[in-house]
Enzyme design. Sequence first.
Site, PDB file in Angstrom:
ATOM      1  N   TYR A 144       0.819  -1.215   0.000  1.00 49.29           N
ATOM      2  CA  TYR A 144       0.000   0.000   0.000  1.00 49.29           C
ATOM      3  C   TYR A 144       0.852   1.265   0.000  1.00 49.29           C
ATOM      4  O   TYR A 144       0.401   2.313  -0.444  1.00 49.29           O
ATOM      5  CB  TYR A 144      -0.907   0.030   1.238  1.00 49.29           C
ATOM      6  CG  TYR A 144      -2.255  -0.616   1.058  1.00 49.29           C
ATOM      7  CD1 TYR A 144      -2.369  -1.905   0.556  1.00 49.29           C
ATOM      8  CD2 TYR A 144      -3.420   0.068   1.413  1.00 49.29           C
ATOM      9  CE1 TYR A 144      -3.615  -2.497   0.414  1.00 49.29           C
ATOM     10  CE2 TYR A 144      -4.666  -0.520   1.273  1.00 49.29           C
ATOM     11  CZ  TYR A 144      -4.757  -1.796   0.770  1.00 49.29           C
ATOM     12  OH  TYR A 144      -5.985  -2.369   0.637  1.00 49.29           O
ATOM     13  N   LYS A 164       3.022 -15.375   1.952  1.00 50.94           N
ATOM     14  CA  LYS A 164       3.167 -16.064   0.669  1.00 50.94           C
ATOM     15  C   LYS A 164       4.667 -16.322   0.516  1.00 50.94           C
ATOM     16  O   LYS A 164       5.306 -15.891  -0.454  1.00 50.94           O
ATOM     17  CB  LYS A 164       2.590 -15.188  -0.455  1.00 50.94           C
ATOM     18  CG  LYS A 164       2.490 -15.873  -1.805  1.00 50.94           C
ATOM     19  CD  LYS A 164       1.395 -16.920  -1.910  1.00 50.94           C
ATOM     20  CE  LYS A 164       1.475 -17.641  -3.250  1.00 50.94           C
ATOM     21  NZ  LYS A 164       0.530 -18.778  -3.350  1.00 50.94           N
ATOM     22  N   ASP A 179      -3.272 -18.135   0.003  1.00 49.13           N
ATOM     23  CA  ASP A 179      -4.303 -18.794  -0.816  1.00 49.13           C
ATOM     24  C   ASP A 179      -4.993 -19.895  -0.007  1.00 49.13           C
ATOM     25  O   ASP A 179      -6.219 -19.999   0.025  1.00 49.13           O
ATOM     26  CB  ASP A 179      -3.716 -19.334  -2.128  1.00 49.13           C
ATOM     27  CG  ASP A 179      -2.437 -20.136  -1.953  1.00 49.13           C
ATOM     28  OD1 ASP A 179      -1.873 -20.144  -0.830  1.00 49.13           O
ATOM     29  OD2 ASP A 179      -1.990 -20.771  -2.926  1.00 49.13           O
ATOM     30  N   ASP A 201      -6.352  -6.914   4.081  1.00 50.67           N
ATOM     31  CA  ASP A 201      -7.492  -6.243   3.454  1.00 50.67           C
ATOM     32  C   ASP A 201      -8.439  -7.298   2.882  1.00 50.67           C
ATOM     33  O   ASP A 201      -9.651  -7.263   3.100  1.00 50.67           O
ATOM     34  CB  ASP A 201      -6.981  -5.316   2.342  1.00 50.67           C
ATOM     35  CG  ASP A 201      -8.116  -4.603   1.626  1.00 50.67           C
ATOM     36  OD1 ASP A 201      -9.028  -4.118   2.305  1.00 50.67           O
ATOM     37  OD2 ASP A 201      -8.085  -4.534   0.380  1.00 50.67           O
ATOM     38  N   ASP A 250     -12.207  -8.963   4.644  1.00 48.73           N
ATOM     39  CA  ASP A 250     -13.521  -8.916   3.980  1.00 48.73           C
ATOM     40  C   ASP A 250     -14.129 -10.313   3.935  1.00 48.73           C
ATOM     41  O   ASP A 250     -15.331 -10.501   4.145  1.00 48.73           O
ATOM     42  CB  ASP A 250     -13.401  -8.379   2.547  1.00 48.73           C
ATOM     43  CG  ASP A 250     -13.753  -6.895   2.455  1.00 48.73           C
ATOM     44  OD1 ASP A 250     -13.589  -6.195   3.465  1.00 48.73           O
ATOM     45  OD2 ASP A 250     -14.188  -6.443   1.376  1.00 48.73           O
TER      46      ASP A 250
HETATM   47  C1  IPM Z   1     -10.359  -1.162   4.193  1.00 53.31           C
HETATM   48  C2  IPM Z   1     -10.648  -0.515   2.877  1.00 53.31           C
HETATM   49  C3  IPM Z   1      -9.505   0.440   2.552  1.00 53.31           C
HETATM   50  C4  IPM Z   1      -8.249  -0.381   2.440  1.00 53.31           C
HETATM   51  C5  IPM Z   1      -9.723   1.306   1.301  1.00 53.31           C
HETATM   52  C6  IPM Z   1     -11.020   2.062   1.361  1.00 53.31           C
HETATM   53  C7  IPM Z   1      -8.566   2.243   1.082  1.00 53.31           C
HETATM   54  O1  IPM Z   1     -10.850  -1.466   1.897  1.00 53.31           O
HETATM   55  O2  IPM Z   1     -10.202  -0.430   5.201  1.00 53.31           O
HETATM   56  O3  IPM Z   1     -10.286  -2.387   4.241  1.00 53.31           O
HETATM   57  O4  IPM Z   1      -7.970  -0.969   1.389  1.00 53.31           O
HETATM   58  O5  IPM Z   1      -7.500  -0.436   3.426  1.00 53.31           O
HETATM   59 MG    MG Z   2     -10.931  -3.469   2.616  1.00 57.91          MG
END
Ligand code: IPM
Ligand code: MG
Length: 367
Positions: free
Chosen positions: A143, A193, A225, A249, A253
């Site tokens: 990032y 990884k 993975d 990230d 999710d």
């Molecule tokens: C998160 C989001 C952010 C990230 C974006 C909005 C920059 O997806 O906080 O997980 O990738 O960190």
């Molecule tokens: Mg995110």
Amino acid sequence: MTITKKVLMLPGDGIGPEVMRQVQRVMDWMAKKRDINFDVTEGLIGGASIDAHNNPLTDETLADAMAADAVLLGAVGGPKWDNIPFDIKPERGLLKIRKEMGLFANLRPALVFDALVGASTLKEDVVKGLNIMILRELTGGIYFGQPRGVEERDGVRFGFNTLVYSEPEIERIARVAFDMAMKRNKRMCSVDKANVLESTVLWREVVERVAKEFPEVELSHMYVDNASMQLVRNPKQFDVMVTTNMFGDILSDCAAMLTGSLGMLPSASLGAADETGARKALYEPVHGSAPDIAGQDLANPLATLLSFAMMLRYSFDMGDDATMIETAVQNVLKGGLRTADIMQPGMAKVSTTVMGEAVINELNKLV
Ligand code: IPM
Ligand code: MG
């Protein structure tokens, strides 16, 4: 004795302001009923700040964030700002505040509430009682790595980013993760990884070294993975997971969806402890700004309320109050109230405001 804490509220965009209003109510309630007062300042971030200042995070807001005991953020972004230059997109504001405040440790719990177990797309027995803590490194890795950009070389365009981690960066996130594991079930899985990426060969090596300081913690390693597959196959095998910025990230999710309700998940982003043990900290719901339902009193305020509970626990050492808010949320769900995002047959569909009110009513019973 009543203490006063300085909190910077950054409602942001979309549903940010309306979910934040419910936290403000809980803060007001606490000021009346508990031994704490909040000295609240509001600021702009993301699209709201772009509209006002053509900048997703101004120096003034950043200075306010640095001066606060803790920051609470709503959400940033929306289609309105999709087509503006990359450098001033709403997301840049979020990345900048994380970086400038040094918030390297991102705590993303994925917890399945009993009342919501049916909301998951996975079978009930796979997710019932699930309680995972994902520790995502937040200020390094791909990032932020240099060089980065898009450029033309001999008539061909290249887009590139750099995945880089220094030993100290790995060490400090590993330490937070091991500390967390010690407070939980003493199991930790580090995700990398290392079969392909040198930066994560180093990651694995450093995590192994830090592990020697925590002999009680059972450490395992997994390639990312496989980890994503295992998260869906049998998530309860995990307790604490620690990983890089981008893997975190993605995996967070995935873990969030195991719970079936993104609208329920809080997060905390913490910096290094100073001499007094205090850390810079920012709390935010995992969900986004949900522009499609913004301003309609439909959003689920619970993730933001639970983020506020994390603030009480991790920044203000008020674990009992945090637990009280979490219990209030659980009781409201048990009572059958649901915002639209977690609506189930036979339950009562309520607005953002009514949900906030219901939490306060529960708090009144619990106090
Ligand atoms: C998160 C989001 C952010 C990230 C974006 C909005 C920059 O997806 O906080 O997980 O990738 O960190
Ligand atoms: Mg995110």
